[in-house]
Design a protein around this motif. Structure first.
Motif, mmCIF file in Angstrom:
data_model
loop_
_atom_site.group_PDB
_atom_site.id
_atom_site.type_symbol
_atom_site.label_atom_id
_atom_site.label_comp_id
_atom_site.label_asym_id
_atom_site.label_seq_id
_atom_site.Cartn_x
_atom_site.Cartn_y
_atom_site.Cartn_z
ATOM 1 N N SER A 417 0.815 -1.234 0.041
ATOM 2 C CA SER A 417 0.058 0.178 0.032
ATOM 3 C C SER A 417 0.914 1.061 0.121
ATOM 4 O O SER A 417 1.796 1.208 0.521
ATOM 5 N N ASN A 419 0.142 5.181 0.229
ATOM 6 C CA ASN A 419 -0.787 6.684 0.588
ATOM 7 C C ASN A 419 -0.352 7.916 0.562
ATOM 8 O O ASN A 419 0.948 8.078 1.000
ATOM 9 N N ASN A 446 -3.672 4.714 -2.525
ATOM 10 C CA ASN A 446 -4.845 5.234 -1.880
ATOM 11 C C ASN A 446 -4.722 6.406 -1.246
ATOM 12 O O ASN A 446 -3.305 6.736 -0.994
ATOM 13 N N GLU A 790 -8.694 -0.172 6.136
ATOM 14 C CA GLU A 790 -8.369 -0.361 4.710
ATOM 15 C C GLU A 790 -6.825 -0.778 4.408
ATOM 16 O O GLU A 790 -6.532 -1.272 3.204
#
Length: 801
Positions: A417, A419, A446, A790
């Motif tokens: 991930s 972000n 994200n 998330e």
């Protein structure tokens, strides 16, 4: 000992006498602070032990937050508040003739950070514990923090920030959990029954000794841990000058961000980063193996978060441990690693993305460099398969290229991930700074808009406003910040607005007292408190604020009919020791203050204040007193901002650009309750890409700009020769951050702010209500819940009340 006031008083009296060896009457405030701190730490230690035991026995997934900075501030008041014993202790001490506020003043700020990055990490820890989430921080126990800022004739002077000179009452040294971190040496390979093994020989080891600090959830039984590593000489002493080895070792955890203008400083920074991640990853793996037999499930029970690129070496370090220490093959180790790490990017400035020269990296970290090389080779092979023949793309995305190791590329390639920290910031990453990476693996990217803990920045920092809120809507907002929206019903309540006005006035009186005590200047508490406090950087545009003040000075001096509602401009900022341009801006603020504050014609309308050594505890006094919050960075340059959220929570009205989280604040409060001006991010990026901006045109065609800019060098200001570099940056350097382009709209929005404050006070108060009511979204509780659900995939572990 904290069950009743009487029990507390008796326990405190006994303890302070026993530990100080004095009668109570002879004890000093310092004795009393140390005693109280120890009592509070002991009080929460049972919950601390139980929390850790619960994590061990339930084997639930945990998150580890790696950050080079943790800007905690003072902890006594926060810990008393979170433990639910603040009022009891305050009243008990008062009956003993002790003011709790005086003991809080004695405590040194835990100053292990520089700005928003470190303060965000501190806010996240508070929210993790309060939300009963299994999450811990890992950082470095810097002996001196960043630096203590002293002003000498308007110049910044850096002194060691001796936050540990009286010890640190909240920490527990855990020498039995020391980790050994290897530097230098050489790598030998060996064939072990057909399997290649690697051994780092002749390494220079440094001992990483952990100091644990409890992180208390607000009125919860959850107590998480912040572990800070201290660099000490290892028992595996190298064959070299012992005193030099000791000095080199201790330098690793001596200062945050040593000057890296030269190779020696670069090596020290790189040492710091590897020291942090190696000690942390070794500790995390050891802790995991004490609970789980199967290392292949590591990523199912562990999420490791990289806060900016400083801890990115955690990725190859985990690979080193999995391959060299635990015997896994590359593919299996990479599967675990790439499903363990997640990375937050905090900048849109490409020049701020870390790169390390291979010539320094390879000899210092020989085994880690080999692993990074292999990661790079395999990553480039993946790129080749998707983009065959596109050498330019591969070259620009490679982890090692042009003789440098690119830390952001390493972080992205090894994380599941990635972000950004505001909607705009994330879009800029996807469309510009990390466009190629987004095109390659869009599923990784994200957004998680930043937040701040309202329990520090509202409940603790502004008890008067907190009391008014609780009196109006109840106290559920402390745990559920979104309930601040209930305040909207009071927008037209005249009685509530009057009380809100009194609260702001009271906080302005407190700050005015601080200014008098620290600067020796009397300020008008009925004036508008216009505040810009943050790290000093050209893109944050303190210079735009200064040019506006120079414009006002010119108008007041040259036009006898001109008048404005009185305004006090308040600055606070540290400039990085090697950032000479920023230091000149600080000197400029002081020279301007000297002229303005001593001019009897001008100082009836405006005053300029610089509060030295800006830090968390000082921010807790400044922010609740602000009428105007200056968030005026060049659009597209501020990733998010968190100061903007703290001011919003305390009812300050934002004067800001369409940058960072300002945009989301605008979406929440509406255009009537925020004062937006200037270029958009699209316009800025278009100018940067295509050209077409010429600062000299604005200088020549706008008399106000010309007069203000000329004031930098025309001899009005003391030491004006110091400001030629600033003058040149605006004209010869074509004003990189569009200060002159945004000058006219900034003047206009400031005029509007003054008009609203003076002529439409009720509307101003309604704007304040709207900001406070909408600020719940910007609580770090919301942010951390989004991360937990998330990204980290962690959950609460039952009722911990």
């Amino acid at each position: 000992m904290f069950s009743t006031k009487a029990e507390f008083k008796e326990a405190f009296l006994n303890r302070v006498e026993r530990t100080s060896g004095k009668s109570f009457a002879e004890t000093t405030p310092s004795d009393q602070f140390q005693t109280l701190g120890n009592m509070v730490r002991e009080y929460i230690s049972l919950n601390w032990i139980r929390t850790n035991e619960h994590y061990r026995s339930h084997r639930q997934k945990q998150v580890y937050y790696l950050s080079i900075e943790f800007l905690l501030g003072k902890l006594l008041g926060q810990n008393l508040l979170n433990a639910g014993i603040y009022d009891l202790v305050k009243e008990g001490l008062s009956e003993l003739g002790i003011q709790l506020s005086e003991l809080e003043e004695i405590e040194m700020d835990t100053a292990l950070g520089n700005g928003g990055l470190g303060r965000l990490a501190a806010c996240f820890l508070d929210s993790l514990a309060t939300l009963d989430l299994p999450g811990h921080g890992l950082g470095i126990r810097y002996k001196y923090g960043l630096f203590e800022q002293k002003m000498v004739n308007g110049y910044q002077v850096e002194l060691p920030e001796q936050w540990l000179k009286h010890g640190h009452v909240w920490e527990v040294r855990k020498a039995d959990l020391t980790m050994e971190v290897p530097f230098w040496g050489r790598v030998e390979t060996e064939n072990d029954n057909g399997r290649l093994t690697f051994h780092q020989l002749d390494a220079e080891y440094v001992s990483a000794v952990p100091y644990d600090i409890p992180v208390i959830g607000y009125k919860r039984k959850t107590v998480n841990t912040l572990r800070l590593w201290s660099a000490e000489p290892s028992r595996y002493m190298p064959n070299k000058d012992v005193m030099k080895y000791k000095k080199d070792t201790e330098a690793i955890s001596e200062f945050l961000y040593p000057d890296d203008a030269h190779d020696e400083g670069k090596i020290l920074r790189l040492k710091q980063q590897y020291f942090l991640v190696s000690a942390s990853i070794q500790s995390i793996v050891k802790n995991y193996l004490s609970q789980h037999k199967q290392i292949r499930d590591f990523h199912r029970y562990t999420a490791i978060h990289i806060n900016d690129t400083h801890p990115a070496l955690a990725i190859p370090e985990l690979m080193r441990i999995l391959i060299d220490k635990l015997g896994l093959g590359w593919d299996e180790a990479w599967h675990i690693t790439s499903h363990t790490f997640c990375y937050t990017n905090h900048t849109t400035l490409s020049e701020a993305l870390e790169r390390w020269p291979v010539r320094l990296f390879q000899p210092l970290l020989p085994r880690i460099y080999m692993i990074v090389q292999e990661i790079n080779e395999r990553f480039c092979q993946q790129l080749w398969e998707k983009y065959p023949g596109d050498w330019e793309r591969i070259e620009k995305m490679a982890i090692i290229s042009y003789g440098e190791v690119r830390m952001a590329h390493l972080a992205i390639s090894g994380s599941y991930s990635v972000n950004g920290v505001a909607k705009l910031h994330t879009e800029i990453l996807k469309k510009r700074e990390m466009k190629r990476f987004y095109e390659f693996q869009p599923e990784k990217f994200n957004n998680k808009t930043n937040g701040v803990t309202h329990r520090t920045w509202l409940l603790k920092a502004n008890p008067e406003l907190s009391h008014l809120i609780t009196e109006s809507i109840g106290n559920s907002w402390i745990r559920e910040p979104e309930k601040l929206s209930l305040l909207k019903q009071y927008e037209d309540d005249w009685l509530f607005l009057e009380q809100l006005k009194k609260v702001k006035a009271a906080r302005k009186e407190i700050l005015a007292e601080r200014i008098w005590k620290q600067n020796g200047i009397k300020v008008d508490t009925h004036s508008i408190f216009d505040v810009q406090v943050k790290r000093l950087h050209a893109y944050k545009r303190q210079l735009l604020n200064i040019l506006h003040i120079l414009y006002l000075y010119n108008r007041i001096r040259e036009d006898s009919t001109f008048s404005i509602y009185p305004r006090t401009f308040i600055f606070g900022a540290k400039a990085s020791p090697g950032y000479y341009y920023a230091k000149r801006i600080i000197k400029l603020i002081h020279s301007l203050a000297e002229i303005v504050n001593n001019d009897p014609i001008v100082n009836r309308f405006i005053k300029v204040i610089f509060l030295e050594n800006y830090r968390v505890s000082l921010a807790e006094e400044i922010i609740p007193a602000a009428d105007i919050s200056e968030q005026i960075s060049t659009a597209s340059k501020e990733a998010s901002g968190t100061g903007n959220m703290k001011f919003m929570m305390n009812g300050a009205i934002t004067v800001g650009t369409l940058d960072g989280a300002n945009i989301e604040m605008l979406e929440r409060v509406g255009s009537e309750s925020i004062l937006i001006f200037g270029l958009t991010s699209e316009e800025v990026m278009k100018f940067e890409k295509d050209g077409g901006y010429y600062s000299r045109e604005y200088y020549h065609h706008d008399k106000r700009i010309r007069r203000a800019v000329d004031r930098l060098v025309d001899g009005l200001l003391p030491d004006s020769e110091q400001f030629e570099v600033i003058y040149d940056s605006l004209l010869e350097g074509n004003d990189q951050y569009f200060v002159l382009k945004d000058f006219s709209p900034y003047v206009a929005i400031q005029e509007k702010a003054g008009y609203l404050y003076e002529k439409e006070q009720e509307r101003w108060l309604r704007m304040m209500v709207q900001n406070i009511a909408q600020s719940g979204y910007f609580s770090s509780d919301r942010t951390v819940q989004e991360y937990a659900k998330e990204i980290w995939k962690i959950g609460k572990y039952g009722n911990r009340d």
